[in-house]
Design an enzyme around this catalytic site. Structure first.
Site, short mmCIF file in Angstrom:
data_model
loop_
_atom_site.label_atom_id
_atom_site.label_comp_id
_atom_site.label_asym_id
_atom_site.label_seq_id
_atom_site.Cartn_x
_atom_site.Cartn_y
_atom_site.Cartn_z
N GLY A 127 -15.19 78.78 33.29
CA GLY A 127 -14.62 79.58 34.82
C GLY A 127 -16.14 79.70 35.06
O GLY A 127 -16.19 81.44 34.57
N TYR A 128 -16.68 79.26 36.13
CA TYR A 128 -17.83 79.84 35.94
C TYR A 128 -17.71 79.95 37.80
O TYR A 128 -18.16 81.21 38.71
CB TYR A 128 -19.28 79.11 35.45
N SER A 129 -18.05 78.87 37.93
CA SER A 129 -17.30 78.83 39.56
C SER A 129 -16.39 79.35 39.96
O SER A 129 -15.61 79.66 40.16
CB SER A 129 -17.39 76.61 40.48
N GLU A 244 -26.04 72.21 29.10
CA GLU A 244 -25.04 71.54 29.52
C GLU A 244 -26.13 70.21 30.18
O GLU A 244 -25.90 68.88 30.48
CB GLU A 244 -25.08 71.62 30.59
N SER A 375 -26.81 71.15 40.76
CA SER A 375 -26.32 70.24 41.82
C SER A 375 -27.75 69.54 41.44
O SER A 375 -29.00 70.14 40.41
CB SER A 375 -26.12 70.80 42.83
N ASN A 376 -28.39 68.21 41.48
CA ASN A 376 -29.57 68.19 41.71
C ASN A 376 -30.82 69.05 42.77
O ASN A 376 -31.66 68.52 42.36
CB ASN A 376 -29.82 66.37 41.87
N GLU A 377 -30.22 68.63 43.62
CA GLU A 377 -30.70 69.99 44.91
C GLU A 377 -31.68 71.25 43.93
O GLU A 377 -32.15 71.75 44.04
CB GLU A 377 -30.40 70.18 45.48
C1 LIG Z 1 -15.48 67.47 39.23
C2 LIG Z 1 -16.29 68.66 39.29
C3 LIG Z 1 -16.05 68.96 37.97
C4 LIG Z 1 -16.72 71.01 37.96
N1 LIG Z 1 -15.95 71.20 36.45
C5 LIG Z 1 -16.48 72.84 36.57
C6 LIG Z 1 -16.15 73.29 35.17
O1 LIG Z 1 -14.94 73.21 34.81
N2 LIG Z 1 -16.09 75.08 35.73
C7 LIG Z 1 -16.97 75.77 36.71
O2 LIG Z 1 -17.43 76.63 36.32
N3 LIG Z 1 -17.31 74.93 37.44
C8 LIG Z 1 -17.50 72.83 37.79
N4 LIG Z 1 -17.53 72.83 38.88
C9 LIG Z 1 -18.47 73.54 39.34
C10 LIG Z 1 -19.86 73.58 40.18
O3 LIG Z 1 -20.96 73.18 38.81
C11 LIG Z 1 -20.32 73.70 41.32
O4 LIG Z 1 -19.48 72.57 42.24
C12 LIG Z 1 -21.93 73.26 41.88
O5 LIG Z 1 -22.16 74.34 40.93
C13 LIG Z 1 -22.28 73.67 42.84
O6 LIG Z 1 -21.27 74.67 43.69
P1 LIG Z 1 -20.69 73.84 45.20
O7 LIG Z 1 -19.79 72.98 44.54
O8 LIG Z 1 -20.46 75.21 45.18
O9 LIG Z 1 -21.33 73.67 46.33
P2 LIG Z 1 -22.91 74.70 47.37
O10 LIG Z 1 -23.49 75.38 46.10
O11 LIG Z 1 -22.46 75.16 47.85
O12 LIG Z 1 -23.99 73.08 47.27
C14 LIG Z 1 -23.34 72.64 48.58
C15 LIG Z 1 -24.95 71.89 48.53
O13 LIG Z 1 -26.14 72.59 48.99
C16 LIG Z 1 -26.92 72.23 48.05
N5 LIG Z 1 -27.89 73.52 48.14
C17 LIG Z 1 -27.29 74.49 47.43
N6 LIG Z 1 -27.71 75.68 47.67
C18 LIG Z 1 -29.22 74.66 47.59
C19 LIG Z 1 -30.95 74.90 47.05
N7 LIG Z 1 -30.83 76.65 47.50
N8 LIG Z 1 -31.04 74.14 47.85
C20 LIG Z 1 -31.32 73.18 48.49
N9 LIG Z 1 -29.69 72.61 47.89
C21 LIG Z 1 -29.02 73.13 47.74
C22 LIG Z 1 -26.24 71.77 46.96
O14 LIG Z 1 -27.39 70.66 46.12
C23 LIG Z 1 -25.19 71.55 47.47
O15 LIG Z 1 -25.64 69.44 47.43
C24 LIG Z 1 -17.60 70.96 39.04
C25 LIG Z 1 -17.84 70.27 39.84
C26 LIG Z 1 -17.47 69.18 40.18
C27 LIG Z 1 -17.99 68.40 41.11
#
Ligand SMILES: Cc1cc2nc3c(=O)[nH]c(=O)nc-3n(C[C@H](O)[C@H](O)[C@H](O)COP(=O)(O)OP(=O)(O)OC[C@H]3O[C@@H](n4cnc5c(N)ncnc54)[C@H](O)[C@@H]3O)c2cc1C
Lengths: 392, 374
Positions: A127-129, A244, A375-377
């Site tokens: 439970g992070y995000s 991770e 994310s890769n970014e």
């Molecule tokens: C299939 C799946 C399983 C997951 N499982 C878990 C889980 O079990 N527990 C949990 O806690 N989380 C989980 N996650 C969450 C995951 O860690 C987040 O999706 C991730 O951290 C990205 O956050 P966000 O989705 O809010 O996207 P955002 O942070 O809103 O990002 C949207 C886009 O903006 C880009 N971006 C954001 N900031 C920047 C920056 N500073 N510079 C350049 N680009 C940027 C990102 O790379 C992305 O392309 C899961 C996600 C997926 C897709």
């Protein structure tokens, strides 16, 4: 320089292979063959088998029930497990909260949680995000208010993978609202059966319910479930992100998907001849193979470095980046090779050749590989700053 | 060189856009996808017929409006942008065009007229198990019988095959499986064939069609040699895919731009990060290039010289394969986690794009044609 494994290491690889071949239950083999979607019970069945063998947690030290393998053997074991197509175990207990409890937990916590993670008796989720805290994890808002001998949790987590099956969730919560971002966060363990926890599974573009929204309404968490210092959860969060990152190179599973691509190319006809006879198709497959081999070398370098006790260097930072791209590229290749059969979606067996029916769903779901685990970014931002030393 | 739309074409685009807005927001596709239905609405198809859209590409003597493929492309672009599920492509561009090119007056009256009205729909069955994208690789056989012909074989992934009233089927009247000669086209009532409904990745349905000695009258054969018509029609399908794909790319870019313009992380709109701005610009470049190549395909697909036709269409389809895929993938990426959910519309666009890439020849197929015609 020496690129070979020792005879003992090679023998170990053989041992792993033959164990998997004999221990993987017959009823799981067809799905393993096609990388189908394993149900939670099937995953846990395999978990218990590996537990019995003592291999369920390759990287756990002996004192906590791990096999006490060296770095290379751990890698071999992980790679062979991935290559076999056997169910991937849930990482949340074994690879995430387990190691954190070992590192930061007290003795009571180690005793209470680790054995059941190992045996598979308790399943975990992460439970992070939160809806507004993804890449910027430190802006999380889930509140944990001090209520004497317990905290009271209110808020929401999101994208919680497999929360619908989990017995426990480890989470980051805000215990000090007045402190600045990173400093007011604590790391808590919460029983999913506690009153006020509600889970809503979400369908993914891969066609399965892989993750959930997890809601907390006046959820009581005993203080003894705090891991590490109060308000000190960010240290644990960062430690975990490091763990991770090394998980997602996924060399074994990409190698497996490459084999799948080769098989599809062999079994698919064009002009009455297998696609694999076509030099252009061969070149395309070979290009992916080169990318994978390069990743493998980076992975080996990281392992060799770790063996000598070096801190993870540049090569490990790129594992997630390139590994996730390769995971995606391999499935993209398969999908292309399938031609019209790439259209298929959750159809009855036999609609397309057996090994291909999960390619589309897996391809779609794995778009997530460049999003989750940082994310890769975000990875690139980190590398730019910490490794290249670019100005911010 | 003249790239401006005529007044009529501008009007057409406006009408389609406002119709789609009113009649077919994305939620409607989603609902039809999830319901136990054919996946589209006969009523909406009829409305499109009443508006004259289904008549556009056909000659006036067939009850058509004598429009150009560019007009068709303009319609498909807008339908694509809103994921409108009605089978314009399958019924008009594929089945309808095959009938128009190969059929006689009686066949036109019986099968094409109701499709142009929108009261009935058509499909085209050509793909076979080991055929990949080679249209000459037809193993379905049409044997002479007392009544006319007896058809036996299997066709795969027939778009709208599950709901069409009649299906145009490619079958071999002579020669060997890959011969360019000896392929006939037959129009067959859907009820006469065995249909297995299958799902496609984009949430549509299609049909696997089994012809188990289906008897058809001699009057159900369309024209003589079928392959030249089939090649022309499937090139039409590829050009149509480019047009629809352009609509998908445009919509994906718009949705993504809107999303990153409002999503905040680190106290900033994520659209303010240069890494994402550059990505969005790359998506924009691919989309603008796709507009040009889509025009190329729409114009060249009507070229009487097959070589010009193939070349123009293939160049566009190659661009769709790479540019369309890039836009689809990056749209999901820039959405973060929400892009992986089925609830977010962006995934629907992503999936449709991959379906278009797998239809009417993939990247390799069209690259080979470009190489062969260069
Ligand atoms: C299939 C799946 C399983 C997951 N499982 C878990 C889980 O079990 N527990 C949990 O806690 N989380 C989980 N996650 C969450 C995951 O860690 C987040 O999706 C991730 O951290 C990205 O956050 P966000 O989705 O809010 O996207 P955002 O942070 O809103 O990002 C949207 C886009 O903006 C880009 N971006 C954001 N900031 C920047 C920056 N500073 N510079 C350049 N680009 C940027 C990102 O790379 C992305 O392309 C899961 C996600 C997926 C897709």
């Amino acid at each position: 320089m020496d690129l070979s494994f020792t005879p003992e290491e090679r023998a170990f690889r053989e041992e792993v292979r033959s164990f998997i071949a004999s221990a993987l239950p017959a009823h799981l083999k067809p799905k393993a063959e096609i990388d189908g979607h394993f149900e939670i019970d099937e995953i846990m069945e395999w978990h218990r088998i590996l537990f019995q063998k003592g291999w369920v947690a390759p990287h756990w030290p002996k004192e906590f029930g791990g096999p006490g393998l060296d770095v290379t053997r751990r890698f071999i074991l992980t790679e062979e497990l991935e290559l076999s197509g056997a169910p991937a175990l849930l990482p949340f207990g074994l690879a995430m909260v387990g190691p954190l409890i070992m590192q930061f937990g007290n003795d009571a916590q180690k005793k209470r949680y680790l054995p059941k993670i190992l045996s598979g008796e308790e399943k975990w989720c992460q439970g992070y995000s939160e809806p507004n805290a993804g890449s910027d994890l430190a802006s999380l808002k889930l509140r944990a208010d001090d209520a004497g001998d317990h905290f009271v949790l209110n808020g929401q987590k999101t994208w919680t993978t497999y929360a619908q099956y989990a017995d426990w969730i480890f989470l980051l919560a805000r215990t000090d609202a007045s402190a600045k971002k990173q400093s007011g966060i604590s790391f808590l363990l919460c029983d999913m059966k506690t009153e006020g926890v509600r889970v809503r599974p979400t369908l993914t573009i891969g066609g399965t319910h892989a993750f959930c929204d997890t809601f907390f309404e006046n959820v009581k968490v005993p203080k003894e479930n705090l891991v590490g210092p109060l308000h000190g959860g960010w240290t644990l969060a960062k430690a975990l992100l490091g763990h991770e990152r090394t998980l997602v190179a996924a060399v074994g599973s990409s190698a497996r998907t490459l084999l799948r691509a080769k098989r599809i190319a062999r079994d698919t006809l064009r002009d009455g001849r297998p696609l694999s006879d076509d030099p252009l198709v061969r070149a395309k497959i070979a290009r992916m193979e080169c990318r994978l081999e390069a990743l493998k070398m980076a992975n080996y370098r990281a392992i060799a470095g770790a063996k000598h006790g070096h801190a993870p260097g540049a090569e490990s930072s790129i594992l997630k980046l390139r590994g996730s791209e390769i995971v995606q590229g391999m499935y993209e290749l398969c999908l292309e090779l399938m031609g019209h059969n790439a259209l298929t979606w959750m159809n009855p067996d036999g609609t397309v050749p057996g090994s291909e029916q999960w390619v589309g769903p897996n391809y779609n779901y794995l778009r997530a590989a460049t999003i989750y685990a940082g994310s890769n970014e975000i990875q690139k931002n980190i590398i730019a700053k910490l490794i290249l030393g670019l100005p911010s | 060189m003249q790239f401006d739309l005529s007044d009529d074409q501008r009007l057409l685009v406006d009408t389609v856009t406002s119709f789609v807005k009113k009649e077919s927001p994305v939620e409607r596709f989603r609902r039809l996808r999830d319901e136990d239905s054919i996946g589209w609405s006969r009523e909406v198809m009829k409305k499109m017929g009443d508006l004259g859209w289904l008549a556009i590409p056909f000659r006036e003597e067939l009850g058509g409006l004598g429009g150009s493929f560019v007009d068709v492309a303009l319609i498909l672009e807008q339908l694509g942008a809103a994921l409108v599920p009605e089978p314009y492509l399958a019924s008009i561009v594929l089945g309808g065009m095959a009938l128009a090119h190969a059929g006689n007056a009686e066949q036109h009256g019986r099968y094409l007229a109701p499709a142009i009205e929108g009261s009935k729909t058509l499909a085209l069955a050509y793909a076979e198990e080991d055929g990949r994208y080679d249209l000459a690789r037809v193993s379905t056989r049409a044997e002479k019988s007392a009544k006319g012909y007896r058809l036996s074989g299997k066709k795969r992934w027939v778009l709208n095959g599950h709901a069409a009233d009649a299906i145009v089927v490619a079958a071999r009247v002579g020669g060997e499986v890959a011969d360019r000669e000896g392929i006939g086209l037959f129009v067959v009532d859907r009820d006469a064939v065995k249909i297995d409904v299958v799902r496609t990745m984009d949430g549509h349905r299609a049909a696997m069609v089994t012809l188990d000695g289906v008897e058809v009258g001699a009057d159900q054969r369309l024209g003589d040699e079928g392959l030249p018509v089939l090649e022309r029609v499937v090139d039409g399908g590829a050009a149509a895919a480019c047009a629809e794909g352009l609509g998908l790319m445009n919509a994906s870019l718009r949705i993504t731009r809107d999303y990153i313009s409002q999503r905040e992380q680190f106290g900033l709109k994520i659209g303010s990060f240069q890494a994402l701005q550059h990505r969005a610009v790359d998506m924009f470049v691919e989309t603008e290039l796709a507009r040009g190549t889509t025009i190329l395909a729409a114009v060249r697909v009507e070229d009487p010289d097959p070589r010009e036709r193939q070349r123009g269409v293939s160049i566009a389809k190659v661009h769709l394969a790479s540019g369309g895929r890039f836009v689809a993938q990056q749209s999901v990426q820039l959405h973060g986690g929400i892009g992986i959910t089925d609830e977010a519309d962006i995934g629907l666009y992503f999936k449709r794009m991959h379906v278009l890439n797998a239809l009417f020849g993939d990247e390799d197929h069209h690259l080979a044609r470009v190489a062969a015609t260069g």
